[in-house]
Design a protein around this motif. Structure first.
Motif, PDB file in Angstrom:
ATOM      1  N   HIS A  97      -1.272  -0.495  32.225  1.00  0.00           N
ATOM      2  CA  HIS A  97      -2.620  -0.126  31.798  1.00  0.00           C
ATOM      3  C   HIS A  97      -2.746   1.387  31.599  1.00  0.00           C
ATOM      4  CE1 HIS A  97      -7.028   0.289  31.930  1.00  0.00           C
ATOM      5  NE2 HIS A  97      -7.066  -0.976  31.562  1.00  0.00           N
ATOM      6  N   ALA A  98      -2.064   2.150  32.433  1.00  0.00           N
ATOM      7  CA  ALA A  98      -2.130   3.614  32.309  1.00  0.00           C
ATOM      8  C   ALA A  98      -1.617   4.077  30.948  1.00  0.00           C
ATOM      9  CB  ALA A  98      -1.318   4.259  33.428  1.00  0.00           C
ATOM     10  N   ASP A  99      -0.543   3.444  30.473  1.00  0.00           N
ATOM     11  CA  ASP A  99      -0.004   3.786  29.145  1.00  0.00           C
ATOM     12  C   ASP A  99      -0.836   3.162  28.028  1.00  0.00           C
ATOM     13  OD1 ASP A  99       2.074   5.277  30.215  1.00  0.00           O
ATOM     14  OD2 ASP A  99       3.422   3.555  30.336  1.00  0.00           O
ATOM     15  N   ALA A 100      -1.323   1.942  28.260  1.00  0.00           N
ATOM     16  CA  ALA A 100      -2.062   1.224  27.220  1.00  0.00           C
ATOM     17  C   ALA A 100      -3.349   1.943  26.852  1.00  0.00           C
ATOM     18  CB  ALA A 100      -2.367  -0.197  27.693  1.00  0.00           C
ATOM     19  N   GLU A 101      -3.975   2.597  27.826  1.00  0.00           N
ATOM     20  CA  GLU A 101      -5.216   3.332  27.546  1.00  0.00           C
ATOM     21  C   GLU A 101      -5.014   4.408  26.490  1.00  0.00           C
ATOM     22  OE1 GLU A 101      -8.041   3.383  31.432  1.00  0.00           O
ATOM     23  OE2 GLU A 101      -6.160   4.502  31.634  1.00  0.00           O
ATOM     24  N   LYS A 102      -3.795   4.937  26.400  1.00  0.00           N
ATOM     25  CA  LYS A 102      -3.505   5.996  25.428  1.00  0.00           C
ATOM     26  C   LYS A 102      -3.082   5.433  24.069  1.00  0.00           C
ATOM     27  CE  LYS A 102      -1.519   8.507  29.348  1.00  0.00           C
ATOM     28  NZ  LYS A 102      -0.254   9.016  29.921  1.00  0.00           N
ATOM     29  N   GLU A 103      -2.587   4.188  24.056  1.00  0.00           N
ATOM     30  CA  GLU A 103      -1.958   3.654  22.850  1.00  0.00           C
ATOM     31  C   GLU A 103      -2.783   2.598  22.120  1.00  0.00           C
ATOM     32  OE1 GLU A 103       1.762   2.180  24.207  1.00  0.00           O
ATOM     33  OE2 GLU A 103       2.530   4.144  24.841  1.00  0.00           O
ATOM     34  N   SER A 124      -6.278   0.339  20.920  1.00  0.00           N
ATOM     35  CA  SER A 124      -7.688   0.530  20.597  1.00  0.00           C
ATOM     36  C   SER A 124      -8.532   0.015  21.759  1.00  0.00           C
ATOM     37  CB  SER A 124      -8.037  -0.250  19.319  1.00  0.00           C
ATOM     38  OG  SER A 124      -7.925  -1.646  19.546  1.00  0.00           O
ATOM     39  N   ALA A 125      -9.766   0.462  21.803  1.00  0.00           N
ATOM     40  CA  ALA A 125     -10.655   0.054  22.890  1.00  0.00           C
ATOM     41  C   ALA A 125     -10.869  -1.457  22.900  1.00  0.00           C
ATOM     42  CB  ALA A 125     -11.995   0.778  22.770  1.00  0.00           C
ATOM     43  N   SER A 126     -11.000  -2.055  21.705  1.00  0.00           N
ATOM     44  CA  SER A 126     -11.248  -3.502  21.628  1.00  0.00           C
ATOM     45  C   SER A 126     -10.049  -4.304  22.090  1.00  0.00           C
ATOM     46  CB  SER A 126     -11.627  -3.898  20.201  1.00  0.00           C
ATOM     47  OG  SER A 126     -10.584  -3.593  19.295  1.00  0.00           O
ATOM     48  N   LYS A 127      -8.858  -3.883  21.695  1.00  0.00           N
ATOM     49  CA  LYS A 127      -7.641  -4.600  22.091  1.00  0.00           C
ATOM     50  C   LYS A 127      -7.406  -4.446  23.594  1.00  0.00           C
ATOM     51  CE  LYS A 127      -5.412  -6.654  19.916  1.00  0.00           C
ATOM     52  NZ  LYS A 127      -5.445  -8.131  19.702  1.00  0.00           N
ATOM     53  N   LEU A 128      -7.631  -3.262  24.126  1.00  0.00           N
ATOM     54  CA  LEU A 128      -7.468  -3.052  25.567  1.00  0.00           C
ATOM     55  C   LEU A 128      -8.452  -3.920  26.338  1.00  0.00           C
ATOM     56  CD1 LEU A 128      -6.091  -1.462  27.853  1.00  0.00           C
ATOM     57  CD2 LEU A 128      -7.862   0.284  27.598  1.00  0.00           C
ATOM     58  N   GLN A 129      -9.674  -4.019  25.843  1.00  0.00           N
ATOM     59  CA  GLN A 129     -10.671  -4.852  26.508  1.00  0.00           C
ATOM     60  C   GLN A 129     -10.249  -6.315  26.507  1.00  0.00           C
ATOM     61  OE1 GLN A 129     -14.561  -4.914  24.696  1.00  0.00           O
ATOM     62  NE2 GLN A 129     -15.523  -5.881  26.449  1.00  0.00           N
ATOM     63  N   ALA A 130      -9.644  -6.767  25.409  1.00  0.00           N
ATOM     64  CA  ALA A 130      -9.175  -8.162  25.331  1.00  0.00           C
ATOM     65  C   ALA A 130      -8.125  -8.433  26.399  1.00  0.00           C
ATOM     66  CB  ALA A 130      -8.603  -8.437  23.944  1.00  0.00           C
ATOM     67  N   TYR A 131      -7.211  -7.480  26.600  1.00  0.00           N
ATOM     68  CA  TYR A 131      -6.171  -7.658  27.615  1.00  0.00           C
ATOM     69  C   TYR A 131      -6.745  -7.563  29.024  1.00  0.00           C
ATOM     70  CZ  TYR A 131      -2.609  -7.398  23.957  1.00  0.00           C
ATOM     71  OH  TYR A 131      -1.822  -7.653  22.857  1.00  0.00           O
ATOM     72  N   GLU A 132      -7.754  -6.731  29.209  1.00  0.00           N
ATOM     73  CA  GLU A 132      -8.393  -6.644  30.526  1.00  0.00           C
ATOM     74  C   GLU A 132      -9.067  -7.962  30.887  1.00  0.00           C
ATOM     75  OE1 GLU A 132      -9.432  -1.840  30.540  1.00  0.00           O
ATOM     76  OE2 GLU A 132     -10.912  -3.301  29.838  1.00  0.00           O
ATOM     77  N   ILE A 133      -9.686  -8.592  29.910  1.00  0.00           N
ATOM     78  CA  ILE A 133     -10.307  -9.896  30.136  1.00  0.00           C
ATOM     79  C   ILE A 133      -9.234 -10.933  30.453  1.00  0.00           C
ATOM     80  CG2 ILE A 133     -11.556 -11.788  29.007  1.00  0.00           C
ATOM     81  CD1 ILE A 133     -13.094  -9.600  27.441  1.00  0.00           C
ATOM     82  N   ALA A 134      -8.119 -10.874  29.725  1.00  0.00           N
ATOM     83  CA  ALA A 134      -7.014 -11.806  29.975  1.00  0.00           C
ATOM     84  C   ALA A 134      -6.476 -11.640  31.394  1.00  0.00           C
ATOM     85  CB  ALA A 134      -5.903 -11.572  28.953  1.00  0.00           C
ATOM     86  N   TRP A 135      -6.352 -10.392  31.839  1.00  0.00           N
ATOM     87  CA  TRP A 135      -5.833 -10.144  33.197  1.00  0.00           C
ATOM     88  C   TRP A 135      -6.776 -10.698  34.261  1.00  0.00           C
ATOM     89  CZ3 TRP A 135      -1.767  -9.443  35.941  1.00  0.00           C
ATOM     90  CH2 TRP A 135      -1.845  -8.944  37.244  1.00  0.00           C
ATOM     91  N   ARG A 136      -8.068 -10.531  34.055  1.00  0.00           N
ATOM     92  CA  ARG A 136      -9.024 -11.048  35.033  1.00  0.00           C
ATOM     93  C   ARG A 136      -8.923 -12.569  35.167  1.00  0.00           C
ATOM     94  NH1 ARG A 136     -12.540  -6.968  32.895  1.00  0.00           N
ATOM     95  NH2 ARG A 136     -13.636  -8.443  31.549  1.00  0.00           N
ATOM     96  N   LYS A 137      -8.569 -13.227  34.081  1.00  0.00           N
ATOM     97  CA  LYS A 137      -8.458 -14.689  34.106  1.00  0.00           C
ATOM     98  C   LYS A 137      -7.241 -15.176  34.887  1.00  0.00           C
ATOM     99  CE  LYS A 137     -10.884 -15.783  29.804  1.00  0.00           C
ATOM    100  NZ  LYS A 137     -10.785 -16.416  28.479  1.00  0.00           N
ATOM    101  N   ILE A 138      -6.172 -14.383  34.915  1.00  0.00           N
ATOM    102  CA  ILE A 138      -4.929 -14.856  35.538  1.00  0.00           C
ATOM    103  C   ILE A 138      -4.569 -14.106  36.814  1.00  0.00           C
ATOM    104  CG2 ILE A 138      -3.993 -15.614  33.327  1.00  0.00           C
ATOM    105  CD1 ILE A 138      -2.261 -13.092  33.285  1.00  0.00           C
ATOM    106  N   SER A 139      -5.258 -13.020  37.110  1.00  0.00           N
ATOM    107  CA  SER A 139      -4.829 -12.147  38.210  1.00  0.00           C
ATOM    108  C   SER A 139      -4.847 -12.849  39.568  1.00  0.00           C
ATOM    109  CB  SER A 139      -5.690 -10.885  38.260  1.00  0.00           C
ATOM    110  OG  SER A 139      -7.054 -11.220  38.450  1.00  0.00           O
TER     111      SER A 139
END
Length: 285
Positions: free
Chosen positions: A29-35, A37-52
């Protein structure tokens, strides 16, 4: 000298490796924040919450392909949420491979649901209310336009501003059959203002500035963030439109005309009247 250097290496210790999937996610996540887009990062954050809750404490090497499949299936029953989970896990595996924690990307073997196979459903009134509460957001505006006009997603994404006649309450457009391509899509008073806002916000010739993939990605982000059901897709708007008109006792001929179908049998396939709707009619006996 070599024996003396062994002690130096012992004091340095081995490079620290990510111990758990949660550790890997934090590193990624630390690297992804730099690389990303905000929308794509948000999609992955939602995905992580579902499986974490299922895998955060596990090491990546301890997870088997069947386990990953089971976690994905339990967290997402439709294509786009499952796709985001698979892509996120692949990113974590690539990071683990880079750091020599594992040697294979097991996420690549996760099977995704068929995004065309899901049975259509309709929006409930509460879910439509959620869209109205977010009517200042472009994606919610698009969904409301489809729910209250019956326009198909492909039609909405391609319709030209010159074919929109707000004063006369209709727009011309369509896809598929000859009848639907030539039809006038009626603009009810309820969403006239939204369509006007969309026209003013678009700096191109089309009503919308969304590309197809942007539109579907934006909906999935909004749907997940708003807690709406996984099975709700943009095409469900058209089913909702026809079902609502049917419940309001619109005549079969008018319903077929508004839907732009060649025959009424096709229109019937779009109705999803509830048990309560049917009970209300039967109780008139």
């Amino acid at each position: 000298d070599a024996i003396a250097y062994i002690e130096v290496l012992r004091q340095q210790g081995a490079p620290k490796k990510a111990a758990t999937m949660s550790d890997l996610y934090v590193m990624w996540h630390a690297d992804a924040e730099k690389e990303l887009s905000a929308s794509k990062l948000q999609a992955y954050e939602i995905a992580w919450r579902k499986i974490s809750s299922a895998i955060a404490h596990r090491s990546i090497e301890s997870l088997s392909v069947p386990e990953l499949q089971a976690v994905t299936d339990a967290a997402a029953s439709t294509y786009y949420p499952a796709r985001d989970i698979k892509h996120l896990l692949s990113h974590l595996y690539k990071l683990a491979i880079r750091d020599d924690i594992t040697d294979k990307n097991r996420a690549q073997y996760i099977r995704l649901p068929d995004h065309q196979a899901a049975e259509r459903t309709i929006f409930t009134q509460d879910e439509i209310d959620v869209l109205w509460q977010n009517a200042d957001k472009p994606i919610a505006q698009h969904m409301l336009v489809m729910i209250f006009t019956g326009i198909r997603p492909a039609e909405l994404l391609s319709i030209q501003k010159t074919n929109i006649h707000l004063d006369d309450h209709y727009m011309t457009g369509g896809v598929k059959t000859k009848k639907s391509k030539a039809r006038k899509i009626i603009i009810p008073d309820k969403i006239r203002g939204i369509i006007q806002q969309m026209c003013e916000a678009s700096d191109g010739d089309k009503l919308t500035t969304f590309k197809k993939h942007q539109f579907y990605d934006a909906w999935e982000l909004f749907r997940a963030a708003s807690g709406l059901r996984d099975e709700l897709t943009p095409y469900c708007c058209r089913h909702t439109y026809i079902t609502m008109l049917t419940a309001l006792k619109v005549s079969p001929a008018m319903l077929q005309e508004l839907a732009g179908h060649e025959d009424y049998d096709t229109t019937l396939e779009y109705t999803h009247l509830s048990v309560q709707d049917r009970l209300n009619e039967v109780n008139k006996l």
